[in-house]
Design a protein around this motif. Structure first.
Motif, mmCIF file in Angstrom:
data_model
loop_
_atom_site.group_PDB
_atom_site.id
_atom_site.type_symbol
_atom_site.label_atom_id
_atom_site.label_comp_id
_atom_site.label_asym_id
_atom_site.label_seq_id
_atom_site.Cartn_x
_atom_site.Cartn_y
_atom_site.Cartn_z
ATOM 1 N N VAL A 110 98.962 -18.771 37.827
ATOM 2 C CA VAL A 110 99.153 -18.624 36.378
ATOM 3 C C VAL A 110 98.705 -17.236 35.935
ATOM 4 N N SER A 159 98.024 -17.827 28.255
ATOM 5 C CA SER A 159 97.987 -17.784 29.715
ATOM 6 C C SER A 159 96.676 -18.378 30.237
ATOM 7 N N ARG A 219 95.715 -26.567 44.017
ATOM 8 C CA ARG A 219 95.085 -26.344 42.713
ATOM 9 C C ARG A 219 94.616 -24.897 42.588
ATOM 10 N N ILE A 220 93.947 -24.396 43.619
ATOM 11 C CA ILE A 220 93.484 -22.999 43.595
ATOM 12 C C ILE A 220 94.681 -22.063 43.457
ATOM 13 N N ALA A 232 96.139 -26.431 33.807
ATOM 14 C CA ALA A 232 96.591 -26.718 35.174
ATOM 15 C C ALA A 232 95.418 -27.145 36.033
ATOM 16 N N ASP A 233 94.305 -26.433 35.882
ATOM 17 C CA ASP A 233 93.119 -26.753 36.677
ATOM 18 C C ASP A 233 92.642 -28.174 36.377
ATOM 19 N N THR A 247 97.586 -22.632 42.241
ATOM 20 C CA THR A 247 98.235 -22.739 40.942
ATOM 21 C C THR A 247 97.482 -21.959 39.867
ATOM 22 N N VAL A 248 96.167 -22.135 39.851
ATOM 23 C CA VAL A 248 95.357 -21.447 38.837
ATOM 24 C C VAL A 248 95.462 -19.932 39.012
ATOM 25 N N VAL A 249 95.362 -19.479 40.256
ATOM 26 C CA VAL A 249 95.520 -18.050 40.528
ATOM 27 C C VAL A 249 96.931 -17.609 40.134
ATOM 28 N N ALA A 285 96.108 -21.840 32.455
ATOM 29 C CA ALA A 285 95.338 -21.916 33.697
ATOM 30 C C ALA A 285 94.319 -23.052 33.619
ATOM 31 N N LEU A 286 93.645 -23.152 32.477
ATOM 32 C CA LEU A 286 92.648 -24.212 32.313
ATOM 33 C C LEU A 286 93.303 -25.596 32.378
#
Lengths: 214, 249
Positions: A152, A189, A145-146, A196-197, A148-150, A193-194
């Motif tokens: 994006v 973008s 998860r971390i 995905a998180d 992925t967010v980074v 990110a939000l």
């Protein structure tokens, strides 16, 4: 032209670049998972691997992303303008959080559980696949998860080496001093990110509940 | 399946500077229930863990079924020995029934046979296989978890059982019932049982013979009645007398 009109006018391009953006994230995170999870398991089995592997992925994290893209550009085979360089950089960045969480997840399994697993005659492979990996899964997922967010966010910068994605808007906006172009890249973008998180947080909670560790 | 003998021959073990076992010799006959009784930290748990090679002796020999354990493949050895510990170590991601089925699964039993055995074992330890069997370990009480631990240890017809305070978290009334059920069960199955406890009352209830362990040495090995009538040392006498002055549960 107002921002909303601009949005409508650019809509097809926004959708296309968003999809490209998501594609880049999925491919690079997928590759990073395929690499980091087995490597993390290996680290828990072969103690001397921990230092070089975690050390390398830690050092990569300290390289500023734009510099990393720049460094990879001139490399033969993997370098050059386009997707490949970007994906490689993204994979390198995603390694550390996934690796570290895999190792932490396996190492934090209750010793009494491992004692029971050994005592009932599990082979090392059975202990890993039947006990340690399932119990480490929520922690591994938190690492994904971390990453992925980074990821994006990083993909926007990857546009600098011609990877495409929403970063193209941002770099064009910067070059043409056009705030609307900048926002049309930055806002979707951030939303990605939000989203995905949020999605991965839900999945992580479900996993934790399923493994009885939540 | 009938029991296998266990034997310790002049076994010593140290953790760093701390010598936990000093030249311990003890023979447990096939089908016998031997209780290792002693205060915490006396080395009884280490003695138990030497049998299934969770610990290795520094010197001396441990034999299982007449063969030195060092010459057994640890995985094969452990699958013939049931093992249950006080902290249980149930697998939290698996339902209770899957936990009980695990050793049979490792041994490659068919699904039907495994399932039937798990149901049988859960009944045996006094748990409802339909209700409790479907739950996850964290939904059980401490006592229920320990019973599942014992059911899991029994599931694959082991030749010997190693039990380390397996009823420690069960409430006193249920514990008494569980102890007498366990006693008749282990007799019926003819299993060799090595049982670690610090509870004198429990030791007297379960044991064919009690080995009193203190300070890394076996003080006395005797049937419960003999231990009471002819304690070999002050330590043994103090231990046994302590049990008699304890109020009844």
């Amino acid at each position: 032209m107002s921002l909303s009109e601009f949005l409508v006018q650019r809509w097809p391009e926004i959708v296309e670049l968003s999809l490209e953006h998501i594609g880049l994230v999925l491919v690079s995170i997928g590759l990073a998972v395929a690499l980091a999870v087995p490597l993390g398991f290996a680290v828990t089995r072969i103690p001397w691997l921990a230092r070089p592997v975690l050390g390398f992925s830690g050092v990569v994290q300290t390289v500023p992303s734009l510099a990393l893209f720049g460094l990879l550009l001139p490399l033969p085979l993997i370098g050059g303008l386009g997707n490949r360089t970007a994906i490689l950089a993204l994979v390198l960045y995603a390694l550390l959080p996934i690796l570290r969480n895999t190792v932490t997840g396996v190492r934090s399994v209750d010793p009494a559980i491992l004692d029971a697993a050994d005592g009932m005659g599990m082979t090392d492979w059975q202990r890993l696949t039947l006990v340690e990996a399932p119990l480490a899964l929520p922690t591994i997922f938190a690492g994904i998860r971390i990453a992925t967010v980074v990821g994006v966010g990083l993909v926007t910068i990857a546009a600098a080496v011609g990877a495409g994605g929403l970063g193209s808007f941002i770099f064009r906006g910067l070059a043409m001093l056009d705030t609307r172009l900048l926002l049309v890249g930055a806002i979707p973008s951030a939303l990605l990110a939000l989203a995905a998180d949020g999605l991965l947080a839900v999945a992580e909670r479900r996993l934790a509940a399923a493994t009885g560790t939540g | 399946m009938s029991g296998a003998s266990i034997e310790f021959r002049r076994v010593s073990k140290a953790f760093g500077d701390r010598r936990v076992l000093r030249e311990v010799s003890l023979e447990i006959r096939a089908g016998e229930t031997c209780v290792l009784l002693g205060p915490s930290g006396c080395g009884k748990t280490t003695l138990l863990r030497l049998v299934n090679r969770l610990e290795e002796a520094d010197s001396g020999e441990v034999l299982f079924a007449g063969r030195e354990v060092a010459r057994w493949d640890p995985v094969a050895l452990r699958r013939r020995i049931g093992y249950a510990i006080q902290s249980v170590g149930l697998f939290p991601h698996l339902p209770v029934r899957a936990n009980v089925e695990l050793v049979p699964r490792l041994l490659g039993w068919t699904r039907e046979r495994r399932r039937a055995r798990a149901i049988e074992m859960l009944r045996l330890v006094g748990l409802d296989p339909e209700d409790v069997g479907r739950r996850k370990p964290h939904q059980l009480s401490g006592g229920q978890r320990q019973r599942v631990g014992v059911a899991r240890a029994l599931a694959a017809d082991p030749e010997a059982l190693l039990l380390d305070e397996p009823f420690g978290a069960v409430d006193p009334i249920a514990r008494g019932r569980l102890q007498s059920e366990f006693r008749s069960l282990s007799r019926r199955l003819g299993m060799t049982v090595l049982f670690v406890t610090h509870d004198v009352r429990e030791a007297f209830r379960l044991a064919d013979r009690i080995a009193v362990v203190a300070e890394g040495v076996i003080q006395q090995v005797a049937p419960p009645a003999k231990l009471r009538s002819a304690p070999a040392s002050g330590i043994v006498e103090a231990l046994v007398r302590g049990a008699e002055t304890e109020p009844a549960p």
